[in-house]
Design a protein around this motif. Structure first.
Motif, short mmCIF file in Angstrom:
data_model
loop_
_atom_site.label_atom_id
_atom_site.label_comp_id
_atom_site.label_asym_id
_atom_site.label_seq_id
_atom_site.Cartn_x
_atom_site.Cartn_y
_atom_site.Cartn_z
N LEU A 89 30.49 95.27 0.59
CA LEU A 89 29.79 95.68 1.81
C LEU A 89 28.36 95.16 1.90
O LEU A 89 27.96 94.61 2.93
CB LEU A 89 29.82 97.20 1.95
N PRO A 90 27.55 95.29 0.84
CA PRO A 90 26.18 94.73 0.95
C PRO A 90 26.19 93.23 1.17
O PRO A 90 25.34 92.69 1.90
CB PRO A 90 25.54 95.11 -0.39
N GLY A 91 27.14 92.54 0.53
CA GLY A 91 27.23 91.10 0.72
C GLY A 91 27.66 90.73 2.13
O GLY A 91 27.12 89.80 2.74
N VAL A 92 28.64 91.46 2.66
CA VAL A 92 29.10 91.22 4.02
C VAL A 92 27.99 91.52 5.03
O VAL A 92 27.89 90.87 6.07
CB VAL A 92 30.35 92.06 4.33
N LEU A 93 27.15 92.49 4.71
CA LEU A 93 26.01 92.81 5.58
C LEU A 93 25.14 91.57 5.75
O LEU A 93 24.78 91.18 6.88
CB LEU A 93 25.20 93.95 4.98
N GLY A 94 24.79 90.92 4.64
CA GLY A 94 23.97 89.72 4.72
C GLY A 94 24.70 88.56 5.35
O GLY A 94 24.14 87.80 6.15
N MET A 95 25.98 88.41 5.03
CA MET A 95 26.77 87.30 5.57
C MET A 95 26.96 87.44 7.07
O MET A 95 26.84 86.47 7.83
CB MET A 95 28.13 87.24 4.87
N SER A 96 27.26 88.65 7.53
CA SER A 96 27.49 88.87 8.97
C SER A 96 26.25 88.53 9.78
O SER A 96 26.34 87.83 10.80
CB SER A 96 27.88 90.34 9.22
N ILE A 97 25.10 89.01 9.32
CA ILE A 97 23.87 88.73 10.05
C ILE A 97 23.56 87.24 10.03
O ILE A 97 23.15 86.66 11.04
CB ILE A 97 22.69 89.53 9.45
N SER A 98 23.78 86.60 8.89
CA SER A 98 23.50 85.16 8.79
C SER A 98 24.36 84.36 9.75
O SER A 98 23.87 83.41 10.39
CB SER A 98 23.73 84.69 7.35
N ILE A 99 25.63 84.72 9.87
CA ILE A 99 26.52 83.99 10.78
C ILE A 99 26.14 84.23 12.23
O ILE A 99 26.15 83.32 13.06
CB ILE A 99 27.99 84.39 10.52
N VAL A 100 25.77 85.47 12.55
CA VAL A 100 25.41 85.80 13.93
C VAL A 100 24.16 85.05 14.38
O VAL A 100 23.97 84.80 15.58
CB VAL A 100 25.23 87.34 14.06
N THR A 101 23.31 84.65 13.44
CA THR A 101 22.05 84.00 13.83
C THR A 101 22.26 82.72 14.63
O THR A 101 21.40 82.35 15.44
CB THR A 101 21.19 83.65 12.58
N MET A 102 23.37 82.04 14.42
CA MET A 102 23.57 80.76 15.10
C MET A 102 23.65 80.92 16.63
O MET A 102 23.30 80.01 17.37
CB MET A 102 24.85 80.08 14.58
N TYR A 103 24.09 82.09 17.10
CA TYR A 103 24.28 82.27 18.53
C TYR A 103 22.94 82.37 19.28
O TYR A 103 22.88 82.06 20.47
CB TYR A 103 25.15 83.50 18.79
N GLY A 104 21.90 82.80 18.60
CA GLY A 104 20.58 82.81 19.23
C GLY A 104 20.12 81.40 19.55
O GLY A 104 19.58 81.13 20.64
N GLY A 105 20.31 80.48 18.61
CA GLY A 105 19.96 79.08 18.86
C GLY A 105 20.80 78.47 19.97
O GLY A 105 20.31 77.68 20.79
N ALA A 106 22.09 78.83 19.99
CA ALA A 106 22.97 78.31 21.03
C ALA A 106 22.54 78.79 22.42
O ALA A 106 22.58 78.03 23.39
CB ALA A 106 24.41 78.74 20.75
N ARG A 107 22.09 80.05 22.51
CA ARG A 107 21.64 80.57 23.80
C ARG A 107 20.35 79.88 24.26
O ARG A 107 20.15 79.64 25.45
CB ARG A 107 21.45 82.08 23.72
N LEU A 108 19.47 79.56 23.31
CA LEU A 108 18.25 78.83 23.67
C LEU A 108 18.60 77.44 24.20
O LEU A 108 18.05 76.99 25.21
CB LEU A 108 17.34 78.71 22.45
#
Length: 282
Positions: A89-108
């Motif tokens: 769970l702690p690892g997935v917490l970091g992994m999930s947030i890291s993967i989601v970050t790409m969508y902010g750049g895509a929206r820009l």
């Protein structure tokens, strides 16, 4: 004869954030950096309110990773899902947030294609407010995704030995790293100006970092060359820090400091470059 004064509509709770910036620009000639960034951040959050599907990435990815890997590998790796959740769970917490970050750049990049970016650059505000305001809204999305991961883990039987303090510390650490990583994709978006290219490059970077890490298994079973990569992988250190904080292992110092140093390094390198790229757009 002097020109008549331009009437300024008072700002209210329902005012468009961009109208507020325009009003401040007419009154003071230039809105401050924090005010402008907060206005653009609020605009992005309001867009989510009117278009909730923007939260799909921050909802589906954490749920999919947590549920899928727990019930697929939990019994085989740790003997039970409850034991595996402590490490996963702690690892997935970091992994999930890291993967989601790409969508902010895509929206820009999408805003740059549609012309919204050029429109907002003409406002009397601090350069970069549009980009950094987006990062503020991204932080809100990451908090939402973190809440889903932790809440789902509790429903599945995870009990953090670090208590509320440990969980909050881990979430803050992961969100800080996620915002720094978002800055990387924002910088990339200013270069390529294409959402599809941003997502492709981000996936090519994040997928190997996510799976060639200690998030799902211990690296002792891996070949030596792969262990060496895992040992320097920033997501491995982030996962270790989150585990130490949430599970109260007493060894959080080194991994937490490493993650904070990596976060600070990314910001110090990418923030000036992003601002320089932003100023050259047009």
């Amino acid at each position: 004869m002097s020109a008549p004064a331009v009437p300024v509509r008072p700002a209210t709770a329902e005012s468009d954030p961009i109208d507020v910036l325009l009003a401040e620009g007419r009154e003071r000639h230039r809105a401050g950096a924090l005010t402008a960034s907060a206005a653009f951040g609020r605009r992005a959050l309001l867009k989510i309110k009117h278009d909730p599907k923007q939260l799909v990435d921050a909802t589906a990815i954490p749920i999919l990773l947590t549920v899928l890997f727990t019930y697929l590998f939990g019994g085989a790796i740790s003997g039970s899902t409850s034991e595996y959740l402590k490490a996963l769970l702690p690892g997935v917490l970091g992994m999930s947030i890291s993967i989601v970050t790409m969508y902010g750049g895509a929206r820009l990049a999408q805003d740059m294609q549609t012309g919204a970016f050029d429109r907002f650059r003409g406002l009397p505000v601090w350069r970069g407010a549009f980009v950094f305001g987006g990062l503020l809204s991204d932080a809100g999305r990451y908090l939402f995704a973190s809440t889903i991961v932790v809440g789902l883990g509790l429903l599945m039987g995870y009990r953090p030995d670090g208590g509320v303090v440990g969980v909050l510390a881990a979430v803050c650490l992961v969100i800080a790293f996620g915002v720094a990583l978002s800055l990387v994709w924002s910088m990339l978006a200013l270069v390529v100006r294409d959402p599809a290219v941003v997502l492709s490059i981000a996936n090519a970077v994040l997928m190997p970092l996510s799976f060639a890490s200690n998030i799902f298994v211990t690296p002792t079973t891996m070949p030596g060359w792969l262990q060496a990569f895992v040992d320097v992988n920033p997501l491995s250190h982030l996962a270790t820090a989150a585990r130490d904080l949430m599970n109260d292992t007493g060894d959080a110092g080194g991994a937490v400091l490493w993650s904070l140093a990596a976060t600070a390094l990314i910001v110090l390198v990418c923030a000036p470059v992003t601002l320089r790229l932003y100023s050259k757009q047009g």
